[in-house]
Write an enzyme that holds these catalytic residues in place. Structure first.
Site, mmCIF file in Angstrom:
data_model
loop_
_atom_site.group_PDB
_atom_site.id
_atom_site.type_symbol
_atom_site.label_atom_id
_atom_site.label_comp_id
_atom_site.label_asym_id
_atom_site.label_seq_id
_atom_site.Cartn_x
_atom_site.Cartn_y
_atom_site.Cartn_z
ATOM 1 N N ASP A 57 0.497 1.710 -4.848
ATOM 2 C CA ASP A 57 1.522 2.619 -4.362
ATOM 3 C C ASP A 57 1.426 2.702 -2.844
ATOM 4 O O ASP A 57 0.466 2.217 -2.245
ATOM 5 C CB ASP A 57 1.441 4.001 -5.030
ATOM 6 C CG ASP A 57 0.116 4.712 -4.828
ATOM 7 O OD1 ASP A 57 -0.821 4.100 -4.276
ATOM 8 O OD2 ASP A 57 0.011 5.884 -5.206
ATOM 9 N N TYR A 59 0.893 3.776 1.070
ATOM 10 C CA TYR A 59 -0.137 4.573 1.730
ATOM 11 C C TYR A 59 0.314 6.033 1.780
ATOM 12 O O TYR A 59 1.446 6.331 2.180
ATOM 13 C CB TYR A 59 -0.370 4.069 3.150
ATOM 14 C CG TYR A 59 -0.953 2.679 3.238
ATOM 15 C CD1 TYR A 59 -2.191 2.374 2.677
ATOM 16 C CD2 TYR A 59 -0.276 1.667 3.913
ATOM 17 C CE1 TYR A 59 -2.736 1.095 2.774
ATOM 18 C CE2 TYR A 59 -0.808 0.389 4.031
ATOM 19 C CZ TYR A 59 -2.041 0.108 3.457
ATOM 20 O OH TYR A 59 -2.581 -1.157 3.558
ATOM 21 N N PHE A 70 0.719 -2.917 1.344
ATOM 22 C CA PHE A 70 -0.409 -3.166 2.237
ATOM 23 C C PHE A 70 -0.036 -3.147 3.715
ATOM 24 O O PHE A 70 -0.904 -3.056 4.571
ATOM 25 C CB PHE A 70 -1.129 -4.487 1.893
ATOM 26 C CG PHE A 70 -1.731 -4.504 0.526
ATOM 27 C CD1 PHE A 70 -2.855 -3.744 0.226
ATOM 28 C CD2 PHE A 70 -1.167 -5.259 -0.490
ATOM 29 C CE1 PHE A 70 -3.408 -3.741 -1.047
ATOM 30 C CE2 PHE A 70 -1.706 -5.265 -1.772
ATOM 31 C CZ PHE A 70 -2.837 -4.498 -2.049
ATOM 32 N N HIS A 177 -9.715 -5.694 -6.294
ATOM 33 C CA HIS A 177 -8.853 -5.097 -5.281
ATOM 34 C C HIS A 177 -9.594 -5.050 -3.938
ATOM 35 O O HIS A 177 -10.816 -4.921 -3.899
ATOM 36 C CB HIS A 177 -8.462 -3.678 -5.722
ATOM 37 C CG HIS A 177 -7.345 -3.079 -4.942
ATOM 38 N ND1 HIS A 177 -7.550 -2.427 -3.744
ATOM 39 C CD2 HIS A 177 -6.014 -3.029 -5.172
ATOM 40 C CE1 HIS A 177 -6.382 -2.003 -3.278
ATOM 41 N NE2 HIS A 177 -5.436 -2.357 -4.119
#
Length: 213
Positions: A57, A59, A70, A177
């Protein structure tokens, strides 16, 4: 606001009106700004998409999210920790990293930087994970299952969408991740950027310039 190239997805008729109303009625600040919610899909049409990179999701820090997974606005310092780890892996893999955290230049080369939830309440990571955005993610991947593409799936959440990419000629990279909690469990050293480029070159396609905006 609906991205024209993706407007035929059923989501925009069956799910988006409800989600839009929920966002309108949510008293909390919502990120990214409303006009950036579909930025990733506006940046990459289905025909342009060569690489799929799934995030989770946006930031939750105000001023960071601008609609691409990202990525952050170019003036953001320090970088979010996951993005900082991505840049560390870029340096190990390719010897360089971008000058800022703005990854829109990846999107211009056909990298779909798609979060699986496109909104988040400020300061509440995962706050919209169950709002219904996953339906859109599934339909986007179904639409991109028509020809060979590379998919970078970092972490269990992104990997949960792998069943929508069924072609044997996709390149599907699954690792931990890049978050500080898991990066040392298989993300560091995975060399996803050079592996995608090697695959693209083997297909006779242009590699992605991952490092120079």
């Amino acid at each position: 606001m609906i991205p024209p190239a993706w407007s035929s997805l059923p989501f925009f008729t069956t799910d988006w009106p409800r989600i839009a109303a929920a966002l309108e009625n949510d008293p909390r600040p919502i990120l990214p700004p409303r006009d950036r919610i579909f930025a990733a899909l506006n940046a990459c049409t289905p025909a342009q998409t060569r690489v799929i990179l799934l995030g989770q999701d946006p930031y939750p820090t105000p001023g960071h999210a601008h609609g691409l997974a990202f990525s952050v606005e170019p003036e953001v310092r320090p970088l979010p920790r996951s993005l900082n780890n991505i840049f560390k892996e870029l340096i190990d893999d390719l010897g360089a990293a971008p000058r800022t955290g703005d990854l829109r230049f990846w999107a211009r080369q056909g990298v779909l930087l798609l979060n699986t939830a496109l909104t988040v309440p400020a300061g509440q990571a995962g706050g919209h994970a169950k709002l219904g955005w996953s339906t859109l993610t599934a339909q986007v991947l179904d639409a991109l299952n028509d020809r060979p593409r590379a998919a970078i799936l970092w972490g269990n959440h992104a990997q949960g969408f792998a069943p929508h990419l069924t072609r044997p000629d996709h390149l599907i990279l699954k690792t931990a991740h890049p978050s500080p909690l898991s990066a040392r469990k298989g993300f560091f050293g995975s060399r996803p950027f050079s592996r995608v480029n090697d695959w693209l070159i083997a297909k006779g396609d242009t590699p992605i310039d991952w490092t120079n905006a």
